[in-house]
Design a protein around this motif. Sequence first.
Motif, short mmCIF file in Angstrom:
data_model
loop_
_atom_site.label_atom_id
_atom_site.label_comp_id
_atom_site.label_asym_id
_atom_site.label_seq_id
_atom_site.Cartn_x
_atom_site.Cartn_y
_atom_site.Cartn_z
N PRO A 404 0.83 -1.22 0.00
CA PRO A 404 0.00 0.00 0.00
C PRO A 404 0.86 1.26 0.00
CG PRO A 404 -0.01 -1.02 2.18
CD PRO A 404 0.76 -1.94 1.29
N VAL A 405 1.22 1.73 -1.21
CA VAL A 405 2.17 2.83 -1.32
C VAL A 405 1.50 4.20 -1.29
CG1 VAL A 405 3.84 1.43 -2.59
CG2 VAL A 405 2.11 2.75 -3.83
N HIS A 406 0.18 4.23 -1.31
CA HIS A 406 -0.53 5.52 -1.25
C HIS A 406 -1.72 5.36 -0.32
CE1 HIS A 406 -3.60 3.82 -4.01
NE2 HIS A 406 -2.56 3.26 -4.60
N GLY A 407 -2.33 6.47 0.03
CA GLY A 407 -3.41 6.45 1.01
C GLY A 407 -4.56 5.55 0.61
N TYR A 598 -0.51 -0.31 14.76
CA TYR A 598 0.39 0.83 14.96
C TYR A 598 0.71 0.97 16.45
CZ TYR A 598 -1.11 1.95 10.23
OH TYR A 598 -1.38 1.90 8.89
N GLU A 599 1.99 0.84 16.77
CA GLU A 599 2.43 1.01 18.16
C GLU A 599 2.37 2.50 18.52
OE1 GLU A 599 6.40 0.39 20.98
OE2 GLU A 599 6.44 -0.17 18.84
N GLU A 671 9.27 -0.07 2.88
CA GLU A 671 8.32 -1.17 2.95
C GLU A 671 7.28 -0.96 4.03
OE1 GLU A 671 7.68 -3.86 1.27
OE2 GLU A 671 9.28 -3.75 -0.22
N ASP A 672 7.72 -0.44 5.19
CA ASP A 672 6.81 -0.32 6.33
C ASP A 672 6.93 1.09 6.91
OD1 ASP A 672 5.27 -0.55 8.61
OD2 ASP A 672 6.09 -2.49 9.19
N PRO A 676 9.26 4.82 10.53
CA PRO A 676 9.47 6.27 10.59
C PRO A 676 8.37 6.99 11.37
CG PRO A 676 8.85 5.58 8.37
CD PRO A 676 9.18 4.34 9.13
N LEU A 677 7.14 6.48 11.35
CA LEU A 677 6.07 7.11 12.13
C LEU A 677 6.35 7.04 13.63
CD1 LEU A 677 2.87 5.91 10.24
CD2 LEU A 677 3.70 8.27 10.41
N GLY A 678 7.07 6.02 14.05
CA GLY A 678 7.41 5.89 15.46
C GLY A 678 8.76 6.49 15.83
#
Length: 797
Positions: A404-407, A598-599, A671-672, A676-678
């Motif tokens: 899933p590379v886009h929203g 999502y942690e 890939e995931d 970076p979100l964390g």
Amino acid sequence: MRDFALALWRFLRGLPLAVVGTVALAIAAVALAVSDLVAIGFGRREKRRRQESMPCPTAASIVIPNWNGRELLEKYLPSVVAGLDGFPGSEIIVVDNGSSDGSASFVEQHFPRVRVLALDRNLGFGGGSNAGVQAARNDVVVLLNSDMRVDPGFLGPLLAGFGGDDVFVVSCQIFFSDPSKLREETGLTEGWWQQGSLRVRHRIDPSIKELFPCFYGGGGSCAFDRAKFLELGGFDHLYRPFYLEDTDLGYLAWKRGWKVLYQPASIVYHEHRGTIGKRFNDSYINAVLKKNYLLFPWKNIHDWRMLAANFWFTWANAMLSWWFGDSPERASFAGVVRAAGQLRGAMAARARARSLAVLRDRDALRRPLGGHYRDQGLAARGHGSEGHGRLSVLFVSPYPICPPVHGGGVFMYQTVRELARRCDLHLIVLLDFEKERAAHQQLDRICASTEYIVRMEGRQKALGSMEPHAAREFRNRDLAWLIHRQIYLKRVDVLQLEYTVLGQYGGQFRCIPSILFEHDIYFQSIARRLPFMTGALEKLQARWEYLRSLRYELRMLPKLDRIQVCSAEQAEYLGSFLPTLRGRVDCAYRAGIDTSLYEFKPAGREPFTLLFLGSFRHAPNQEALNWFVGQVMPRVREREPKVRLIVIGSDPPPRHSLPDDRGIDLKGFVEDVREPLGRYAVFICPILSGSGMRVKLLEAFAAGIPVVSTRLGAEGLAAKDGEICALADSPYEFADKIAELLLTPEKAEEMARRARAEVVARRDMRVLTERLVEGYWEEIARKGKKDAKHTYRNPVQ
């Protein structure tokens, strides 16, 4: 100069025929209109269909028309004789059309079990077949070409196809005797109306292993209900000497309310054009086809919107043939004149066709499609009254889902994972490259079935077309066929379409809901991008595309049963253009994520780091990055020189294209995105155009990274600054909000906790999918109640 002279000579030579053809076409239009007015005003129609009995399926009469085909009979008739073993009472009739090669005496001498019906003159395939059907003793008549070899077990499956009193014909599966030949004829026929003309083709589809609806049964390779065949009048001599008689008969049957079926288990082998192709040259065959493709609508099409299109496109294509040379795919004035020569016969045939019809033309064209055929069966059984069970859902995506590379990919991926747990989920995915199939293996494991189309070819760009380019790009007959095939074979209850471009495949079914998720509103996206375009030509093209997309969506959306959008704001926006959609637009079923994946990490992040996330195939992401780097980032670095911007997303721009690349790390695709979100300190969403809901914000909220967004970027999620994310629209204000979150981590953490709570409570995909399935059931029940009120009325007059 020579080319000009040749063109002028062709123009002058064709001028008389063009004048005569134009006049003939006008006379035909007036004559058909008058005949229809007379039929409607003074004519009498037969009541419904009279032939409702089911034929006896234990024996058949095999009818083989023949004209000078002794060698073919000698070669192929033995297989037909052997094919009747086990079916006592069956018979073979060879109809000899005045042959001069001794065919009749040969058959009488070498095949004493075969009846010979000798005619004194050649009545053609249609006339000979009609005579044979009249002479047949059994309820089921199998018509075979003389150049047809049959499989030993061909007859049983054909007879088994007559399982109801409304089956008119069952067609064999056709192979060529020479396996190296291109398989142009299969028995699985498809027909559609395009640019004022009937189009037909044979499909090769090995996935179909059971009885399946088709447009018509090939005259020389199928079984007919004899009584129904005679009621329709048999093959119409209007199409003499050959071609389109079987297409005409199949269309009459569908309009009569009967069924035409394809039986893949009944196999025959054909020497293509073994008789016609050897006895007539291509020029003559094409001339007959042009004539008959005009006579077909003149006889059968009673919808004057369709017939008017036929006259217009016939004249326009004939003009093109006159100016640029003849083409097998275009009408010609010579064909018009030939057809007009049979106008009197066409008018008589039209009156009879009208008297037999119980369905409209558009309904008759839909009925052979797999989806509509299933839908009609559900209507007959009262679909929607059975109560809850396990749904069968067909989910169609115009883009790859994995990774899933886009929203939109995230929305689809997580919806598919949840739906597969709750339904029998059947997936159709369009891929750009064959290599993308491997990433979807995880979906192969959880879905009931998966189908992929690689590099689908849509219709070509056409600046003058009223259809938007985005819709034309995804208009494809193979995709339409696959959707209908899957609806039928997989016994689909709900059709779920993704993105505006697939709305054109909504089925307008009586019982099967067609539901579209508008990830973004296409014409709204174009309008919001206009201020950021600089070139005059670019703006002109965008405005034209806006008008086309507005027209397309406002015409397409009312045909769907439900429209899913990301937010209440989008629902209100659509309602402002189409008030009739109110009550049919849902904003609480699809725009969510699986928050358990999502942690939540509200603290311990890398200081002075900013994260931009988005696929750069999507133009608004490119515009957003350029605006941020050029106007916001310098102001942030003035206050905190240590700040770094990390840019993640597929197809990133080259570094030299950015206004200023200082302090910027272009990482590209990962890939995931959860890592970076964390990891980084502040998430930025400087979106200035586009439509829909930013899934990146939902992911950021779930992961605990504080967010600064434009108000448009947070549309549908946040309206109050500082509640679950900071909101800013000017470069100065945006930079201030970033600095505030970087310098006050306690405040940033509190806001992140509120954002996490909000997304868990209102946007968790598991909860949304439960609602989605319940919504499916509610729509099925609603359509069932609506269909129960449906009453028959005469649709032809």
